[in-house]
Design a protein around this motif. Sequence first.
Motif, PDB file in Angstrom:
ATOM      1  N   ASP A  15       0.883  -1.411   0.380  1.00 38.90           N
ATOM      2  CA  ASP A  15      -0.320   0.095  -0.175  1.00 38.90           C
ATOM      3  C   ASP A  15       0.723   1.128  -0.405  1.00 38.90           C
ATOM      4  O   ASP A  15       0.620   2.077  -1.015  1.00 38.90           O
ATOM      5  CB  ASP A  15      -1.007   0.205   1.490  1.00 38.90           C
ATOM      6  CG  ASP A  15      -2.238  -1.155   1.029  1.00 38.90           C
ATOM      7  OD1 ASP A  15      -2.160  -1.545   0.316  1.00 38.90           O
ATOM      8  OD2 ASP A  15      -2.462  -0.969   2.215  1.00 38.90           O
ATOM      9  N   ALA A  32       2.950   1.773  -3.656  1.00 37.25           N
ATOM     10  CA  ALA A  32       1.483   2.034  -4.339  1.00 37.25           C
ATOM     11  C   ALA A  32       1.439   3.995  -4.172  1.00 37.25           C
ATOM     12  O   ALA A  32       1.763   4.608  -4.886  1.00 37.25           O
ATOM     13  CB  ALA A  32      -0.004   1.832  -4.126  1.00 37.25           C
ATOM     14  N   TYR A  33       1.371   4.618  -3.332  1.00 37.91           N
ATOM     15  CA  TYR A  33       0.732   5.617  -2.384  1.00 37.91           C
ATOM     16  C   TYR A  33       2.395   6.365  -3.129  1.00 37.91           C
ATOM     17  O   TYR A  33       2.190   7.870  -3.885  1.00 37.91           O
ATOM     18  CB  TYR A  33       0.933   5.594  -1.465  1.00 37.91           C
ATOM     19  CG  TYR A  33       0.353   6.971  -0.857  1.00 37.91           C
ATOM     20  CD1 TYR A  33      -0.275   7.460  -0.377  1.00 37.91           C
ATOM     21  CD2 TYR A  33       1.767   8.298   0.031  1.00 37.91           C
ATOM     22  CE1 TYR A  33      -0.803   8.823  -0.522  1.00 37.91           C
ATOM     23  CE2 TYR A  33       1.763   8.992   0.504  1.00 37.91           C
ATOM     24  CZ  TYR A  33       0.504   9.574  -0.114  1.00 37.91           C
ATOM     25  OH  TYR A  33      -0.043  11.819   1.117  1.00 37.91           O
ATOM     26  N   GLU A  73       4.389   6.268  -5.063  1.00 38.96           N
ATOM     27  CA  GLU A  73       5.106   6.216  -6.658  1.00 38.96           C
ATOM     28  C   GLU A  73       3.465   6.506  -7.513  1.00 38.96           C
ATOM     29  O   GLU A  73       3.724   7.328  -8.103  1.00 38.96           O
ATOM     30  CB  GLU A  73       4.468   4.070  -7.225  1.00 38.96           C
ATOM     31  CG  GLU A  73       5.516   3.343  -6.655  1.00 38.96           C
ATOM     32  CD  GLU A  73       5.868   2.031  -7.568  1.00 38.96           C
ATOM     33  OE1 GLU A  73       4.193   1.302  -7.555  1.00 38.96           O
ATOM     34  OE2 GLU A  73       6.253   1.410  -7.786  1.00 38.96           O
ATOM     35  N   ARG A  74       2.456   6.573  -6.663  1.00 35.47           N
ATOM     36  CA  ARG A  74       0.941   7.447  -7.046  1.00 35.47           C
ATOM     37  C   ARG A  74       1.221   8.742  -7.248  1.00 35.47           C
ATOM     38  O   ARG A  74       0.788  10.501  -7.803  1.00 35.47           O
ATOM     39  CB  ARG A  74      -0.057   7.711  -6.751  1.00 35.47           C
ATOM     40  CG  ARG A  74      -0.630   6.709  -7.074  1.00 35.47           C
ATOM     41  CD  ARG A  74      -2.066   6.631  -6.660  1.00 35.47           C
ATOM     42  NE  ARG A  74      -2.114   6.416  -4.933  1.00 35.47           N
ATOM     43  CZ  ARG A  74      -2.391   5.610  -3.568  1.00 35.47           C
ATOM     44  NH1 ARG A  74      -1.705   4.505  -4.726  1.00 35.47           N
ATOM     45  NH2 ARG A  74      -1.938   5.706  -2.700  1.00 35.47           N
ATOM     46  N   ASN A  75       1.905   9.212  -6.219  1.00 37.01           N
ATOM     47  CA  ASN A  75       3.276  10.672  -5.954  1.00 37.01           C
ATOM     48  C   ASN A  75       3.758  10.817  -5.879  1.00 37.01           C
ATOM     49  O   ASN A  75       4.977  11.920  -5.785  1.00 37.01           O
ATOM     50  CB  ASN A  75       2.784  11.060  -4.726  1.00 37.01           C
ATOM     51  CG  ASN A  75       1.020  10.720  -3.595  1.00 37.01           C
ATOM     52  OD1 ASN A  75       0.916  11.615  -3.853  1.00 37.01           O
ATOM     53  ND2 ASN A  75       0.802   9.567  -3.485  1.00 37.01           N
TER      54      ASN A  75
END
Length: 68
Positions: A40, A43-44, A46-48
């Motif tokens: 989690d 993913a956070y 990488e999204r940012n």
Amino acid sequence: MVQDFGSWLVDQHKRDDWVGLLGFQARRDTSFPTGGDPDDVRAYLERNGADPDALDMLETAALEWGRA
């Protein structure tokens, strides 16, 4: 009960190493997934737009958390 990875990482904010730096940054981010597991959090990040060094720090932290 094992502490959630995201929360554990935030708790590391006073350490004087890369894990502490990542924890410090996570602590300042009100959207950081404190209830998340390493996937989690990855993913956070990488999204940012996290850079590769931050993702390497995450791997180090996840390995340490897994041993706790």
